[in-house]
Design a protein around this motif. Structure first.
Motif, PDB file in Angstrom:
ATOM      1  N   ASN A 187      39.778  57.400  27.005  1.00 45.36           N
ATOM      2  CA  ASN A 187      40.865  57.429  26.051  1.00 45.36           C
ATOM      3  C   ASN A 187      41.937  58.397  26.532  1.00 45.36           C
ATOM      4  OD1 ASN A 187      42.535  57.706  23.893  1.00 45.36           O
ATOM      5  ND2 ASN A 187      40.915  58.051  22.422  1.00 45.36           N
ATOM      6  N   SER A 188      43.103  57.872  26.807  1.00 42.48           N
ATOM      7  CA  SER A 188      44.187  58.723  27.286  1.00 42.48           C
ATOM      8  C   SER A 188      45.157  59.070  26.164  1.00 42.48           C
ATOM      9  CB  SER A 188      44.928  58.025  28.429  1.00 42.48           C
ATOM     10  OG  SER A 188      45.402  56.773  27.979  1.00 42.48           O
ATOM     11  N   LYS A 189      44.848  58.694  24.933  1.00 42.40           N
ATOM     12  CA  LYS A 189      45.744  58.965  23.804  1.00 42.40           C
ATOM     13  C   LYS A 189      45.512  60.345  23.197  1.00 42.40           C
ATOM     14  CE  LYS A 189      46.620  54.286  22.884  1.00 42.40           C
ATOM     15  NZ  LYS A 189      47.892  53.738  23.001  1.00 42.40           N
ATOM     16  N   ILE A 190      44.661  61.129  23.783  1.00 41.36           N
ATOM     17  CA  ILE A 190      44.304  62.420  23.219  1.00 41.36           C
ATOM     18  C   ILE A 190      45.507  63.366  23.117  1.00 41.36           C
ATOM     19  CG2 ILE A 190      43.532  63.434  25.388  1.00 41.36           C
ATOM     20  CD1 ILE A 190      41.233  64.673  23.806  1.00 41.36           C
ATOM     21  N   LEU A 191      46.368  63.348  24.119  1.00 43.52           N
ATOM     22  CA  LEU A 191      47.567  64.202  24.062  1.00 43.52           C
ATOM     23  C   LEU A 191      48.491  63.806  22.913  1.00 43.52           C
ATOM     24  CD1 LEU A 191      48.547  64.780  27.790  1.00 43.52           C
ATOM     25  CD2 LEU A 191      48.013  66.508  26.096  1.00 43.52           C
ATOM     26  N   ILE A 192      48.595  62.512  22.664  1.00 42.06           N
ATOM     27  CA  ILE A 192      49.427  62.033  21.549  1.00 42.06           C
ATOM     28  C   ILE A 192      48.838  62.510  20.226  1.00 42.06           C
ATOM     29  CG2 ILE A 192      50.238  59.949  20.342  1.00 42.06           C
ATOM     30  CD1 ILE A 192      50.200  58.593  23.178  1.00 42.06           C
ATOM     31  N   LEU A 193      47.511  62.462  20.090  1.00 47.01           N
ATOM     32  CA  LEU A 193      46.873  62.940  18.865  1.00 47.01           C
ATOM     33  C   LEU A 193      47.104  64.439  18.658  1.00 47.01           C
ATOM     34  CD1 LEU A 193      43.439  61.059  18.916  1.00 47.01           C
ATOM     35  CD2 LEU A 193      45.451  60.530  17.551  1.00 47.01           C
ATOM     36  N   ILE A 194      46.981  65.208  19.724  1.00 48.22           N
ATOM     37  CA  ILE A 194      47.223  66.659  19.629  1.00 48.22           C
ATOM     38  C   ILE A 194      48.673  66.913  19.217  1.00 48.22           C
ATOM     39  CG2 ILE A 194      47.363  68.813  20.950  1.00 48.22           C
ATOM     40  CD1 ILE A 194      44.988  67.722  22.634  1.00 48.22           C
ATOM     41  N   LYS A 195      49.591  66.224  19.863  1.00 46.83           N
ATOM     42  CA  LYS A 195      51.019  66.371  19.534  1.00 46.83           C
ATOM     43  C   LYS A 195      51.277  66.007  18.066  1.00 46.83           C
ATOM     44  CE  LYS A 195      55.464  64.373  20.592  1.00 46.83           C
ATOM     45  NZ  LYS A 195      56.071  63.163  21.089  1.00 46.83           N
ATOM     46  N   ASN A 196      50.682  64.896  17.620  1.00 40.28           N
ATOM     47  CA  ASN A 196      50.900  64.442  16.243  1.00 40.28           C
ATOM     48  C   ASN A 196      50.361  65.417  15.210  1.00 40.28           C
ATOM     49  OD1 ASN A 196      52.170  62.153  17.148  1.00 40.28           O
ATOM     50  ND2 ASN A 196      50.412  60.806  16.837  1.00 40.28           N
ATOM     51  N   ILE A 197      49.168  65.950  15.428  1.00 42.01           N
ATOM     52  CA  ILE A 197      48.592  66.852  14.429  1.00 42.01           C
ATOM     53  C   ILE A 197      49.362  68.171  14.376  1.00 42.01           C
ATOM     54  CG2 ILE A 197      46.787  68.042  15.762  1.00 42.01           C
ATOM     55  CD1 ILE A 197      44.932  67.374  13.298  1.00 42.01           C
ATOM     56  N   LEU A 198      49.817  68.665  15.526  1.00 44.12           N
ATOM     57  CA  LEU A 198      50.617  69.896  15.532  1.00 44.12           C
ATOM     58  C   LEU A 198      51.992  69.651  14.910  1.00 44.12           C
ATOM     59  CD1 LEU A 198      49.671  71.298  19.046  1.00 44.12           C
ATOM     60  CD2 LEU A 198      48.973  72.210  16.823  1.00 44.12           C
ATOM     61  N   TYR A 199      52.587  68.510  15.195  1.00 39.25           N
ATOM     62  CA  TYR A 199      53.890  68.162  14.622  1.00 39.25           C
ATOM     63  C   TYR A 199      53.787  67.995  13.100  1.00 39.25           C
ATOM     64  CZ  TYR A 199      58.185  65.606  13.620  1.00 39.25           C
ATOM     65  OH  TYR A 199      59.369  65.211  13.086  1.00 39.25           O
ATOM     66  N   TYR A 200      52.737  67.303  12.643  1.00 46.81           N
ATOM     67  CA  TYR A 200      52.530  67.058  11.224  1.00 46.81           C
ATOM     68  C   TYR A 200      52.385  68.366  10.445  1.00 46.81           C
ATOM     69  CZ  TYR A 200      50.143  65.646   6.936  1.00 46.81           C
ATOM     70  OH  TYR A 200      49.775  65.488   5.625  1.00 46.81           O
ATOM     71  N   LYS A 201      51.688  69.329  11.014  1.00 48.28           N
ATOM     72  CA  LYS A 201      51.488  70.623  10.349  1.00 48.28           C
ATOM     73  C   LYS A 201      52.561  71.639  10.719  1.00 48.28           C
ATOM     74  CE  LYS A 201      49.060  71.019   7.749  1.00 48.28           C
ATOM     75  NZ  LYS A 201      49.373  70.600   6.387  1.00 48.28           N
ATOM     76  N   LYS A 202      53.572  71.188  11.466  1.00 46.51           N
ATOM     77  CA  LYS A 202      54.693  72.053  11.884  1.00 46.51           C
ATOM     78  C   LYS A 202      54.199  73.326  12.575  1.00 46.51           C
ATOM     79  CE  LYS A 202      57.835  70.378   8.353  1.00 46.51           C
ATOM     80  NZ  LYS A 202      57.171  69.471   7.489  1.00 46.51           N
ATOM     81  N   LYS A 203      53.291  73.134  13.517  1.00 45.73           N
ATOM     82  CA  LYS A 203      52.725  74.247  14.280  1.00 45.73           C
ATOM     83  C   LYS A 203      52.994  74.050  15.762  1.00 45.73           C
ATOM     84  CE  LYS A 203      51.118  76.241  10.747  1.00 45.73           C
ATOM     85  NZ  LYS A 203      51.876  77.370  10.263  1.00 45.73           N
ATOM     86  N   ASN A 204      52.953  75.143  16.480  1.00 46.91           N
ATOM     87  CA  ASN A 204      53.152  75.138  17.921  1.00 46.91           C
ATOM     88  C   ASN A 204      51.807  75.404  18.589  1.00 46.91           C
ATOM     89  OD1 ASN A 204      53.816  75.949  20.626  1.00 46.91           O
ATOM     90  ND2 ASN A 204      55.909  76.253  19.910  1.00 46.91           N
ATOM     91  N   ILE A 205      51.624  74.870  19.756  1.00 49.54           N
ATOM     92  CA  ILE A 205      50.363  75.072  20.476  1.00 49.54           C
ATOM     93  C   ILE A 205      50.115  76.555  20.762  1.00 49.54           C
ATOM     94  CG2 ILE A 205      51.233  74.801  22.835  1.00 49.54           C
ATOM     95  CD1 ILE A 205      48.581  72.929  23.008  1.00 49.54           C
ATOM     96  N   LYS A 206      51.162  77.334  20.845  1.00 54.26           N
ATOM     97  CA  LYS A 206      51.029  78.771  21.104  1.00 54.26           C
ATOM     98  C   LYS A 206      50.353  79.502  19.936  1.00 54.26           C
ATOM     99  CE  LYS A 206      55.080  78.801  24.023  1.00 54.26           C
ATOM    100  NZ  LYS A 206      56.470  79.231  24.171  1.00 54.26           N
ATOM    101  N   ASN A 207      50.320  78.877  18.738  1.00 56.10           N
ATOM    102  CA  ASN A 207      49.684  79.483  17.569  1.00 56.10           C
ATOM    103  C   ASN A 207      48.161  79.348  17.566  1.00 56.10           C
ATOM    104  OD1 ASN A 207      52.452  78.062  16.133  1.00 56.10           O
ATOM    105  ND2 ASN A 207      52.157  80.267  15.987  1.00 56.10           N
ATOM    106  N   LEU A 208      47.608  78.562  18.490  1.00 55.34           N
ATOM    107  CA  LEU A 208      46.161  78.341  18.517  1.00 55.34           C
ATOM    108  C   LEU A 208      45.423  79.594  18.977  1.00 55.34           C
ATOM    109  CD1 LEU A 208      45.969  74.770  20.096  1.00 55.34           C
ATOM    110  CD2 LEU A 208      45.633  75.396  17.702  1.00 55.34           C
ATOM    111  N   LYS A 209      44.330  79.902  18.274  1.00 56.49           N
ATOM    112  CA  LYS A 209      43.475  81.033  18.657  1.00 56.49           C
ATOM    113  C   LYS A 209      42.333  80.575  19.560  1.00 56.49           C
ATOM    114  CE  LYS A 209      45.503  84.100  16.005  1.00 56.49           C
ATOM    115  NZ  LYS A 209      46.785  84.425  16.570  1.00 56.49           N
ATOM    116  N   TYR A 210      41.805  79.365  19.287  1.00 59.36           N
ATOM    117  CA  TYR A 210      40.713  78.795  20.067  1.00 59.36           C
ATOM    118  C   TYR A 210      40.870  77.293  20.148  1.00 59.36           C
ATOM    119  CZ  TYR A 210      38.063  83.129  19.528  1.00 59.36           C
ATOM    120  OH  TYR A 210      37.653  84.428  19.565  1.00 59.36           O
ATOM    121  N   ILE A 211      40.294  76.709  21.201  1.00 58.05           N
ATOM    122  CA  ILE A 211      40.132  75.258  21.304  1.00 58.05           C
ATOM    123  C   ILE A 211      38.641  75.010  21.521  1.00 58.05           C
ATOM    124  CG2 ILE A 211      40.690  73.152  22.545  1.00 58.05           C
ATOM    125  CD1 ILE A 211      43.296  74.444  23.427  1.00 58.05           C
ATOM    126  N   ILE A 212      38.086  74.126  20.702  1.00 55.92           N
ATOM    127  CA  ILE A 212      36.677  73.783  20.780  1.00 55.92           C
ATOM    128  C   ILE A 212      36.589  72.323  21.195  1.00 55.92           C
ATOM    129  CG2 ILE A 212      34.515  73.659  19.499  1.00 55.92           C
ATOM    130  CD1 ILE A 212      35.973  75.506  17.425  1.00 55.92           C
TER     131      ILE A 212
END
Length: 194
Positions: A34-59
């Motif tokens: 599945n190569s759509k994973i980046l689109i999903l990450i972009k969509n969830i961050l955009y929907y919540k109006k957050k930036n990837i720099k705000n992440l504390k952890y990735i699991i």
């Protein structure tokens, strides 16, 4: 803020955890890679109006599962680590499924049957106390596994893991698969406080 990713099955799932709330996006594909994973990450961050720099952890789910799916996830996560210095941790899909069955069915005794070869299965028993404990691991052939499962079916919840598909042996419809849930990855992470 925690981002959780599972791309190890046909269901690609992303969860954003912030302020005790879970926000999840998932899609199911016919093919596991599945190569759509980046689109999903972009969509969830955009929907919540957050930036990837705000992440504390990735699991992420480190398997068992689709090698290609896990590799795609890990490559993206490693890139985020190198660019943004976001720490990451991999958690077993089996732990995630144990947690999901506990959360949804309140079962404390679970058996995983994992296809080892064409005619053999790994038989792994887990019991929940404060944490999930592996009680026993054996290898059985097809004939023996059916006898054992018939005997213990009433006391244990049995999950079959064959060809990257997980289903409950009690389900009449064997095509009703159980997929790991990314919010359970977050729960495991928070409970263990890595």
């Amino acid at each position: 803020m925690i981002l959780s990713i599972d791309n190890s099955t046909k269901k690609c799932s992303i969860t954003l955890f912030k302020n005790d709330c879970y926000y999840t996006i998932s899609i199911i594909h016919k093919k596991i890679k599945n190569s759509k994973i980046l689109i999903l990450i972009k969509n969830i961050l955009y929907y919540k109006k957050k930036n990837i720099k705000n992440l504390k952890y990735i699991i992420f789910s480190k398997g068992p599962g689709s090698f290609i799916g896990i590799r795609i996830s890990f490559s993206i996560i490693k890139t985020f680590y190198l660019i943004y210095k976001i720490p990451y941790i991999g958690i077993s899909k089996i732990k995630s499924l144990l947690e999901k069955v506990w959360r949804t069915k309140k079962k404390k005794k679970i058996i995983f049957l994992i296809s080892a070869t064409y005619k053999k299965f790994y038989f792994i028993q887990y019991v929940k106390k404060k944490k999930w404990m592996k009680k026993e691991k054996k290898t059985y052939d097809n004939e023996k596994i059916h006898k054992v499962c018939k005997y213990i079916k009433k006391k244990w919840y049995i999950l079959n893991y064959i060809n990257n598909n997980i289903f409950c042996t009690r389900c009449k419809n064997k095509k009703k698969y159980i997929y790991p849930d990314t919010k359970d990855l977050v729960s495991i992470f928070l409970l263990n406080k890595f």
